[in-house]
Design an enzyme around this catalytic site. Structure first.
Site, PDB file in Angstrom:
ATOM      1  N   GLN A 259       0.825  -1.201   0.000  1.00  0.00           N
ATOM      2  CA  GLN A 259       0.000   0.000   0.000  1.00  0.00           C
ATOM      3  C   GLN A 259       0.863   1.256   0.000  1.00  0.00           C
ATOM      4  OE1 GLN A 259      -3.275   0.188  -0.322  1.00  0.00           O
ATOM      5  NE2 GLN A 259      -3.623  -2.016  -0.298  1.00  0.00           N
ATOM      6  N   TYR A 303      -6.285 -12.658  -4.561  1.00  0.00           N
ATOM      7  CA  TYR A 303      -5.369 -11.575  -4.923  1.00  0.00           C
ATOM      8  C   TYR A 303      -4.598 -11.187  -3.656  1.00  0.00           C
ATOM      9  CZ  TYR A 303      -9.089 -11.270  -8.469  1.00  0.00           C
ATOM     10  OH  TYR A 303     -10.039 -11.561  -9.430  1.00  0.00           O
ATOM     11  N   GLU A 327      -2.433 -15.878  -5.087  1.00  0.00           N
ATOM     12  CA  GLU A 327      -1.778 -14.721  -5.713  1.00  0.00           C
ATOM     13  C   GLU A 327      -0.997 -15.207  -6.934  1.00  0.00           C
ATOM     14  OE1 GLU A 327      -0.037 -11.593  -7.070  1.00  0.00           O
ATOM     15  OE2 GLU A 327      -1.393 -11.290  -5.362  1.00  0.00           O
ATOM     16  N   ASP A 380      -9.240  -8.698  -2.962  1.00  0.00           N
ATOM     17  CA  ASP A 380      -8.658  -7.368  -3.141  1.00  0.00           C
ATOM     18  C   ASP A 380      -8.146  -7.288  -4.578  1.00  0.00           C
ATOM     19  OD1 ASP A 380      -7.465  -4.896  -2.879  1.00  0.00           O
ATOM     20  OD2 ASP A 380      -5.782  -5.598  -1.669  1.00  0.00           O
ATOM     21  N   CYS A 407     -10.494  -0.487  -5.025  1.00  0.00           N
ATOM     22  CA  CYS A 407      -9.849   0.805  -5.265  1.00  0.00           C
ATOM     23  C   CYS A 407     -10.504   1.554  -6.412  1.00  0.00           C
ATOM     24  CB  CYS A 407      -8.356   0.627  -5.527  1.00  0.00           C
ATOM     25  SG  CYS A 407      -7.957  -0.425  -6.926  1.00  0.00           S
TER      26      CYS A 407
END
Length: 454
Positions: A259, A303, A327, A380, A407
């Site tokens: 992040q 993810y 992932e 995510d 997002c």
């Protein structure tokens, strides 16, 4: 009839997704940056080719909103020629609390129009302060929403000039300050000199030391330009650094995903944890040991990166929690395996999420499906969203709860519509301002099973 290059005066009536604002001219929508609803601005039209809408650029503010402020990035202010304004801080001319009101409006509109959610109540909150066990504030958001970026990516053009692109262009502009970045990142960026054409990333992990990671362009076999492939195992971008969240260290490559906001990981994991606790504050799962999700169920972190949210689920379920992180990046999965080692039921798998879910749908046993039905699926996805195929695979597994970290508000809303069609209701949505002075926001949506498809 107006044409590209014409200058017209427009009244701004609304905000749109993507950091632009809405006006109308002769019945046609015109999208304009660097404005605020309620203002009258002088605009130069930049694109009149489409019948449905035009685009323009703000040259002058004729009647300013009371929410307008001097831009936090002085080189991006409206008194700078549009072609010289850097991109990346498209809300920096708006007072911070009003930025959040506008972001809430965009998210609520997306959920209503694309998600079918009637009158969603949305408020956008600042990043959560980092507080010590004794109650001392260790880190907090600044008053003007600057100084938060711990990662900054700059471009290097063919002449070796380093800087961001000008807004809505691929032209590098130089001699800037970087107020959205931490003080250390800004200093390192200003001191950069020359380099191969491509990109330079600056990364400041928890130890505070800035890493400078060149990413030069490479020529393909056909002679086309492209970014370099996966990082070399010995390259600086593959240095393993530590990020600290809730008293736990996470291993991540310096050039890997983490992040951007210095308080984002702390804020997001806290929001996910609170949301899962909030949907059953007195439910049957809560036990004396502080367990909020069923440790005997099968939980998924899709993810999953280096396992940040899988660890959050592990904390909620206790040391025996069964959670699988999926992932596609092998290096991130390797780190996730190490970061999740304290949970005996945790594992990390390298796979594309859509293919992994398709295989699970084909191969899961009856007992595995039963455990999945009692579990939490957390996803995510990238900015484009999970997409219909992934969402339908998830609803086909019928987990008790879905947590979606998003997002992009429109991508979230479209996926929410698919979840609702598959028998899930939107129980709550928390919106977070983890990108102050830009149009971006993060949202954590919780969806719960309603028992059948609509």
């Amino acid at each position: 009839m107006s044409a590209t290059g014409d200058v017209i005066d427009l009244e701004i009536t609304d905000v749109a997704h993507g950091g632009v604002f809405v006006a109308r001219h002769g019945g046609r929508v015109v999208f304009v940056p660097d404005a605020i609803p309620g203002e009258t601005v002088r605009v130069r039209l930049t694109d009149t080719a489409k019948q449905s809408f035009w685009r323009g650029e703000t040259l002058e503010v004729l009647d300013a909103s009371p929410h307008r402020q001097p831009h936090v990035w002085r080189q991006a202010d409206v008194d700078v020629e549009p072609e010289n304004r850097p991109g990346g801080a498209d809300f920096g001319h708006i007072e911070l609390s009003h930025q959040r009101e506008l972001k809430a409006r965009v998210l609520a509109d997306a959920l209503q129009r694309f998600g079918g959610v009637e009158s969603p109540a949305v408020a956008v909150e600042a990043a959560a302060p980092l507080v010590s066990a004794s109650g001392e504030t260790l880190a907090d958001e600044t008053d003007d929403g600057t100084g938060w970026r711990t990662r900054l990516s700059l471009h290097v053009d063919a002449e070796g000039r380093i800087g961001p692109f000008a807004a809505r262009s691929h032209r590098v502009i130089t001699d800037l300050d970087f107020p959205l970045a931490t003080e250390q990142i800004e200093r390192a960026a200003i001191e950069l000199r020359g380099g191969e054409a491509g990109r330079i990333d600056l990364v400041q992990p928890a130890d505070g030391r800035v890493r400078v990671l060149p990413r030069p362009e490479r020529k393909t076999a056909a002679g086309r330009r492209g970014r370099g492939g996966r990082p070399s195992a010995r390259g600086p971008e593959s240095e393993v650094v530590l990020e600290r969240v809730s008293g736990r260290d996470f291993r991540v490559d310096a050039g890997g995903f983490w992040q951007v906001h210095r308080l984002a990981a702390h804020t997001l994991t806290g929001t996910v944890s609170s949301a899962l606790q909030g949907i059953r504050p007195d439910g049957p799962i809560r036990r004396d040991g502080g367990v909020w999700i069923d440790p005997d169920a099968w939980h998924l972190d899709l993810y999953g990166g280096v396992g940040l949210f899988a660890a959050t689920l592990g904390d909620l379920g206790g040391p025996t929690t069964r959670v699988t992180s999926v992932e596609s990046d092998a290096r991130a999965t390797e780190h996730a395996g190490e970061n999740l080692a304290e949970w005996v039921g945790a594992r990390a798998e390298t796979a594309r999420v859509d293919r992994w879910l398709a295989r699970l749908a084909d191969e899961a046993s009856a007992s595995e499906r039963e455990r999945l039905s009692r579990g939490v699926v957390l996803l995510d996805p990238p900015r484009a969203g999970a997409g219909r195929q992934v969402v339908e695979h998830i609803t086909g597994l019928s987990p008790e709860t879905v947590v979606y970290v998003a997002c992009d508000p429109v991508a979230l809303a479209r996926d929410v519509a698919t979840f609702r069609a598959g028998g899930y209701d939107l129980a709550r949505v928390d919106a977070l301002d983890l990108f102050p002075n830009s149009h971006h926001l993060e949202a954590v949506a919780v969806l719960t099973r309603t028992g059948g498809a609509r």
